[in-house]
Design a protein around this motif. Sequence first.
Motif, PDB file in Angstrom:
ATOM      1  N   THR A  94       2.712  47.516 -39.975  1.00  0.00           N
ATOM      2  CA  THR A  94       3.994  46.821 -39.987  1.00  0.00           C
ATOM      3  C   THR A  94       4.666  46.929 -38.627  1.00  0.00           C
ATOM      4  O   THR A  94       4.419  47.874 -37.873  1.00  0.00           O
ATOM      5  N   ALA A  95       5.488  45.939 -38.342  1.00  0.00           N
ATOM      6  CA  ALA A  95       6.292  45.926 -37.123  1.00  0.00           C
ATOM      7  C   ALA A  95       7.587  45.188 -37.443  1.00  0.00           C
ATOM      8  O   ALA A  95       7.604  44.275 -38.273  1.00  0.00           O
ATOM      9  N   GLU A  96       8.656  45.592 -36.799  1.00  0.00           N
ATOM     10  CA  GLU A  96       9.941  44.935 -36.958  1.00  0.00           C
ATOM     11  C   GLU A  96      10.157  43.959 -35.815  1.00  0.00           C
ATOM     12  O   GLU A  96       9.897  44.294 -34.659  1.00  0.00           O
ATOM     13  N   VAL A  97      10.602  42.755 -36.153  1.00  0.00           N
ATOM     14  CA  VAL A  97      10.951  41.771 -35.126  1.00  0.00           C
ATOM     15  C   VAL A  97      12.381  41.306 -35.353  1.00  0.00           C
ATOM     16  O   VAL A  97      12.853  41.228 -36.493  1.00  0.00           O
ATOM     17  N   SER A  98      13.065  41.017 -34.269  1.00  0.00           N
ATOM     18  CA  SER A  98      14.443  40.530 -34.335  1.00  0.00           C
ATOM     19  C   SER A  98      14.463  39.025 -34.114  1.00  0.00           C
ATOM     20  O   SER A  98      13.767  38.505 -33.245  1.00  0.00           O
ATOM     21  N   LEU A  99      15.279  38.357 -34.901  1.00  0.00           N
ATOM     22  CA  LEU A  99      15.456  36.914 -34.785  1.00  0.00           C
ATOM     23  C   LEU A  99      16.733  36.620 -34.011  1.00  0.00           C
ATOM     24  O   LEU A  99      17.673  37.419 -34.019  1.00  0.00           O
ATOM     25  N   ASP A 100      16.781  35.461 -33.371  1.00  0.00           N
ATOM     26  CA  ASP A 100      17.977  35.047 -32.644  1.00  0.00           C
ATOM     27  C   ASP A 100      19.121  34.732 -33.589  1.00  0.00           C
ATOM     28  O   ASP A 100      20.287  34.916 -33.254  1.00  0.00           O
ATOM     29  N   LYS A 101      18.768  34.203 -34.772  1.00  0.00           N
ATOM     30  CA  LYS A 101      19.790  33.906 -35.785  1.00  0.00           C
ATOM     31  C   LYS A 101      19.193  34.217 -37.154  1.00  0.00           C
ATOM     32  O   LYS A 101      17.967  34.356 -37.286  1.00  0.00           O
ATOM     33  N   PRO A 102      20.018  34.353 -38.199  1.00  0.00           N
ATOM     34  CA  PRO A 102      19.490  34.679 -39.524  1.00  0.00           C
ATOM     35  C   PRO A 102      18.391  33.715 -39.970  1.00  0.00           C
ATOM     36  O   PRO A 102      18.402  32.536 -39.624  1.00  0.00           O
ATOM     37  N   LEU A 103      17.459  34.225 -40.752  1.00  0.00           N
ATOM     38  CA  LEU A 103      16.320  33.433 -41.211  1.00  0.00           C
ATOM     39  C   LEU A 103      16.758  32.199 -41.992  1.00  0.00           C
ATOM     40  O   LEU A 103      16.243  31.102 -41.766  1.00  0.00           O
ATOM     41  N   GLY A 104      17.702  32.372 -42.899  1.00  0.00           N
ATOM     42  CA  GLY A 104      18.183  31.231 -43.695  1.00  0.00           C
ATOM     43  C   GLY A 104      17.056  30.568 -44.456  1.00  0.00           C
ATOM     44  O   GLY A 104      16.212  31.234 -45.047  1.00  0.00           O
ATOM     45  N   ASP A 105      16.992  29.234 -44.414  1.00  0.00           N
ATOM     46  CA  ASP A 105      15.979  28.466 -45.148  1.00  0.00           C
ATOM     47  C   ASP A 105      14.757  28.120 -44.307  1.00  0.00           C
ATOM     48  O   ASP A 105      13.921  27.328 -44.741  1.00  0.00           O
ATOM     49  N   ARG A 106      14.661  28.691 -43.130  1.00  0.00           N
ATOM     50  CA  ARG A 106      13.524  28.349 -42.263  1.00  0.00           C
ATOM     51  C   ARG A 106      12.216  28.869 -42.852  1.00  0.00           C
ATOM     52  O   ARG A 106      12.172  29.923 -43.472  1.00  0.00           O
ATOM     53  N   GLU A 107      11.153  28.105 -42.642  1.00  0.00           N
ATOM     54  CA  GLU A 107       9.823  28.502 -43.089  1.00  0.00           C
ATOM     55  C   GLU A 107       9.258  29.512 -42.093  1.00  0.00           C
ATOM     56  O   GLU A 107       9.440  29.387 -40.887  1.00  0.00           O
ATOM     57  N   VAL A 108       8.539  30.513 -42.606  1.00  0.00           N
ATOM     58  CA  VAL A 108       7.869  31.498 -41.765  1.00  0.00           C
ATOM     59  C   VAL A 108       6.373  31.206 -41.819  1.00  0.00           C
ATOM     60  O   VAL A 108       5.798  31.058 -42.901  1.00  0.00           O
ATOM     61  N   VAL A 109       5.732  31.087 -40.639  1.00  0.00           N
ATOM     62  CA  VAL A 109       4.303  30.767 -40.580  1.00  0.00           C
ATOM     63  C   VAL A 109       3.569  31.765 -39.692  1.00  0.00           C
ATOM     64  O   VAL A 109       4.154  32.394 -38.811  1.00  0.00           O
ATOM     65  N   ASP A 110       2.277  31.882 -39.955  1.00  0.00           N
ATOM     66  CA  ASP A 110       1.374  32.704 -39.148  1.00  0.00           C
ATOM     67  C   ASP A 110       0.933  31.862 -37.958  1.00  0.00           C
ATOM     68  O   ASP A 110       0.328  30.806 -38.123  1.00  0.00           O
ATOM     69  N   GLY A 111       1.244  32.305 -36.746  1.00  0.00           N
ATOM     70  CA  GLY A 111       0.903  31.555 -35.544  1.00  0.00           C
ATOM     71  C   GLY A 111      -0.583  31.436 -35.298  1.00  0.00           C
ATOM     72  O   GLY A 111      -1.033  30.585 -34.546  1.00  0.00           O
ATOM     73  N   ARG A 112      -1.373  32.278 -35.957  1.00  0.00           N
ATOM     74  CA  ARG A 112      -2.826  32.238 -35.785  1.00  0.00           C
ATOM     75  C   ARG A 112      -3.413  30.964 -36.379  1.00  0.00           C
ATOM     76  O   ARG A 112      -4.286  30.339 -35.802  1.00  0.00           O
ATOM     77  N   ASP A 113      -2.916  30.563 -37.571  1.00  0.00           N
ATOM     78  CA  ASP A 113      -3.502  29.412 -38.249  1.00  0.00           C
ATOM     79  C   ASP A 113      -2.473  28.429 -38.812  1.00  0.00           C
ATOM     80  O   ASP A 113      -2.838  27.442 -39.436  1.00  0.00           O
ATOM     81  N   GLY A 114      -1.175  28.708 -38.625  1.00  0.00           N
ATOM     82  CA  GLY A 114      -0.141  27.807 -39.098  1.00  0.00           C
ATOM     83  C   GLY A 114       0.144  27.875 -40.586  1.00  0.00           C
ATOM     84  O   GLY A 114       0.938  27.089 -41.105  1.00  0.00           O
TER      85      GLY A 114
END
Length: 132
Positions: free
Chosen positions: A100-120
């Motif tokens: 596990t790792a913690e990442v910070s976002l510029d703004k709250p996640l809200g309704d945005r979709e989260v995707v794996d950059g390796r395969d989309g």
Amino acid sequence: MPTMKWLWTLPVAGVLIGTIVLLAVRLIGGFSDGEDPLEVRDAETGGDPRVLVVTYVALGPPCDTPTRVTVEENESTVTLRAWAKKGPGGVCLLAGQLLTAEVSLDKPLGDREVVDGRDGQPVAVEGTPDRG
């Protein structure tokens, strides 16, 4: 009868073109300085809607040495990428370990979709119902 003196130029030209293509890919960023992308398994939000705890899969040393998790954001998507340096190989377990790792976002996640950059592919997100 055709002369054979120019026949040697074909393999030389092929090697030269291959070298130029590899250098161009390297300069454009097709390789990541010895790092390879890893599978992002899922993410979790907690009390802070600007922080994601990312779970990803690595084989571990001597095969993988996890290095970092990066995040890219736009208005509709948060893209997570986990990276590892490839080791010299050796005896590796075929089953990956969950890290596990913690990442910070510029703004709250809200309704945005989260995707794996390796395969989309979409990444499951657990946590607070409003996600920020």
